[in-house]
Design a protein around this motif. Sequence first.
Motif, PDB file in Angstrom:
ATOM      1  N   ASP A  20       0.828  -1.206   0.000  1.00  0.00           N
ATOM      2  CA  ASP A  20       0.000   0.000   0.000  1.00  0.00           C
ATOM      3  C   ASP A  20       0.869   1.266   0.000  1.00  0.00           C
ATOM      4  O   ASP A  20       0.559   2.232  -0.711  1.00  0.00           O
ATOM      5  N   GLY A  21       1.963   1.253   0.759  1.00  0.00           N
ATOM      6  CA  GLY A  21       2.851   2.411   0.801  1.00  0.00           C
ATOM      7  C   GLY A  21       3.480   2.709  -0.550  1.00  0.00           C
ATOM      8  O   GLY A  21       3.551   3.875  -0.971  1.00  0.00           O
ATOM      9  N   ILE A  22       3.949   1.661  -1.234  1.00  0.00           N
ATOM     10  CA  ILE A  22       4.532   1.849  -2.568  1.00  0.00           C
ATOM     11  C   ILE A  22       3.472   2.365  -3.539  1.00  0.00           C
ATOM     12  O   ILE A  22       3.730   3.273  -4.339  1.00  0.00           O
ATOM     13  N   CYS A  23       2.265   1.809  -3.458  1.00  0.00           N
ATOM     14  CA  CYS A  23       1.193   2.214  -4.379  1.00  0.00           C
ATOM     15  C   CYS A  23       0.760   3.652  -4.139  1.00  0.00           C
ATOM     16  O   CYS A  23       0.534   4.417  -5.091  1.00  0.00           O
ATOM     17  N   ARG A  24       0.649   4.056  -2.890  1.00  0.00           N
ATOM     18  CA  ARG A  24       0.273   5.443  -2.596  1.00  0.00           C
ATOM     19  C   ARG A  24       1.352   6.412  -3.074  1.00  0.00           C
ATOM     20  O   ARG A  24       1.054   7.475  -3.640  1.00  0.00           O
ATOM     21  N   LYS A  25       2.597   6.045  -2.867  1.00  0.00           N
ATOM     22  CA  LYS A  25       3.718   6.910  -3.241  1.00  0.00           C
ATOM     23  C   LYS A  25       3.752   7.149  -4.740  1.00  0.00           C
ATOM     24  O   LYS A  25       4.065   8.247  -5.199  1.00  0.00           O
ATOM     25  N   HIS A  26       3.408   6.133  -5.529  1.00  0.00           N
ATOM     26  CA  HIS A  26       3.565   6.208  -6.988  1.00  0.00           C
ATOM     27  C   HIS A  26       2.230   6.212  -7.743  1.00  0.00           C
ATOM     28  O   HIS A  26       2.221   6.018  -8.957  1.00  0.00           O
ATOM     29  N   ASP A  27       1.130   6.457  -7.030  1.00  0.00           N
ATOM     30  CA  ASP A  27      -0.199   6.555  -7.654  1.00  0.00           C
ATOM     31  C   ASP A  27      -0.527   5.303  -8.462  1.00  0.00           C
ATOM     32  O   ASP A  27      -0.923   5.371  -9.627  1.00  0.00           O
ATOM     33  N   ILE A  28      -0.360   4.143  -7.833  1.00  0.00           N
ATOM     34  CA  ILE A  28      -0.690   2.861  -8.449  1.00  0.00           C
ATOM     35  C   ILE A  28      -2.025   2.394  -7.892  1.00  0.00           C
ATOM     36  O   ILE A  28      -2.215   2.333  -6.675  1.00  0.00           O
ATOM     37  N   LYS A  29      -2.950   2.064  -8.775  1.00  0.00           N
ATOM     38  CA  LYS A  29      -4.264   1.597  -8.352  1.00  0.00           C
ATOM     39  C   LYS A  29      -4.216   0.092  -8.083  1.00  0.00           C
ATOM     40  O   LYS A  29      -3.669  -0.674  -8.875  1.00  0.00           O
ATOM     41  N   TYR A  30      -4.815  -0.304  -6.972  1.00  0.00           N
ATOM     42  CA  TYR A  30      -4.914  -1.725  -6.644  1.00  0.00           C
ATOM     43  C   TYR A  30      -6.231  -1.954  -5.924  1.00  0.00           C
ATOM     44  O   TYR A  30      -6.954  -1.014  -5.567  1.00  0.00           O
ATOM     45  N   SER A  31      -6.557  -3.193  -5.687  1.00  0.00           N
ATOM     46  CA  SER A  31      -7.754  -3.516  -4.911  1.00  0.00           C
ATOM     47  C   SER A  31      -7.528  -4.798  -4.132  1.00  0.00           C
ATOM     48  O   SER A  31      -6.782  -5.682  -4.562  1.00  0.00           O
ATOM     49  N   LEU A  32      -8.169  -4.889  -2.981  1.00  0.00           N
ATOM     50  CA  LEU A  32      -8.286  -6.187  -2.340  1.00  0.00           C
ATOM     51  C   LEU A  32      -8.953  -7.145  -3.325  1.00  0.00           C
ATOM     52  O   LEU A  32      -9.661  -6.708  -4.232  1.00  0.00           O
ATOM     53  N   CYS A  33      -8.722  -8.430  -3.153  1.00  0.00           N
ATOM     54  CA  CYS A  33      -9.143  -9.414  -4.158  1.00  0.00           C
ATOM     55  C   CYS A  33      -9.754 -10.636  -3.484  1.00  0.00           C
ATOM     56  O   CYS A  33      -9.391 -10.976  -2.344  1.00  0.00           O
ATOM     57  N   GLY A  34     -10.663 -11.301  -4.178  1.00  0.00           N
ATOM     58  CA  GLY A  34     -11.172 -12.595  -3.737  1.00  0.00           C
ATOM     59  C   GLY A  34     -11.704 -12.608  -2.314  1.00  0.00           C
ATOM     60  O   GLY A  34     -12.538 -11.798  -1.919  1.00  0.00           O
ATOM     61  N   GLY A  35     -11.178 -13.549  -1.519  1.00  0.00           N
ATOM     62  CA  GLY A  35     -11.624 -13.691  -0.141  1.00  0.00           C
ATOM     63  C   GLY A  35     -11.387 -12.456   0.697  1.00  0.00           C
ATOM     64  O   GLY A  35     -12.128 -12.206   1.665  1.00  0.00           O
ATOM     65  N   SER A  36     -10.377 -11.660   0.343  1.00  0.00           N
ATOM     66  CA  SER A  36     -10.127 -10.426   1.086  1.00  0.00           C
ATOM     67  C   SER A  36     -11.241  -9.407   0.848  1.00  0.00           C
ATOM     68  O   SER A  36     -11.575  -8.624   1.732  1.00  0.00           O
ATOM     69  N   VAL A  37     -11.824  -9.400  -0.373  1.00  0.00           N
ATOM     70  CA  VAL A  37     -12.973  -8.537  -0.648  1.00  0.00           C
ATOM     71  C   VAL A  37     -14.190  -9.029   0.140  1.00  0.00           C
ATOM     72  O   VAL A  37     -14.941  -8.224   0.706  1.00  0.00           O
TER      73      VAL A  37
END
Length: 271
Positions: A20-37
């Motif tokens: 999450d830290g890397i994604c926030r720093k570089h404006d990378i979109k991600y999502s929780l997936c599968g069972g985590s959703v």
Amino acid sequence: MDTEIRQIQKQCLLLLDIVDGICRKHDIKYSLCGGSVVGAYLYNACLPWDDDVDLMMTRDNYNKFIRLAMKELPEGISIHNYQVGDDFSTPFTKIMNDKTTIVQHDDCISGVFLDITVYDKIPHNWFAKVDTFLWKISQIVMIGKVESSNLQQRVRNLMLSTILSSRRNYLKIMEKLVVLLGTSSKEYSYSELFGAFANTTNFQPAIFENYAMICFENKEYMIVRDIYDYLHTRYNRTDFREPKEKQYAPHYKYVNFNLPYKEYIKLKTQE
């Protein structure tokens, strides 16, 4: 006292914070997936019996993350897939705590991990059939050789010994073709061609092109905005609660939070 599964979840959440830290720093979109959703949707937390955390990204975000993660992951945390690393050739990405050991039911040995699956664009033209064909071959490559009891199986094993002998090389070629075909049509859907499971479900573009934040384990993480549409498409049902008989840890049979997995492998080879 925490249960063993809860300790695994906490280790996975530490990995999630790093990603999450890397994604926030570089404006990378991600999502929780599968069972985590499902866990986020029902409990705002991991499913009580789940023994990992899953994320998903579209191809552009995924490749950008891999490039940056190779440089920015802290010491003791590593990235593995067919594109990088030398001891795992999975079609998806594992972010791994190298200072731990977890043994899965299929006897795969690694550190405690977080999985990231990539979703590619599937064109709404005849190239979609090419994507499906490449995916079917990938299933053969990942499963490997089988007992040669008939001509079809012997041909299969011959192909796996020759033109499909390198799982890593096949997946790299497949990636280039899938990315190229994904730009061939203005109309497309998203699909998990490089996932862990035999799944080619198509998701509407809006699901993977709109994101929101959700409270998950008392922190804010990114998730696809249309959570219900994602879950309904993936699981093809409207009730996402699992019956009691399915509420069990799906992956692991042994875990050690203080032993690096490579040391565990050495110890097993000496037995």
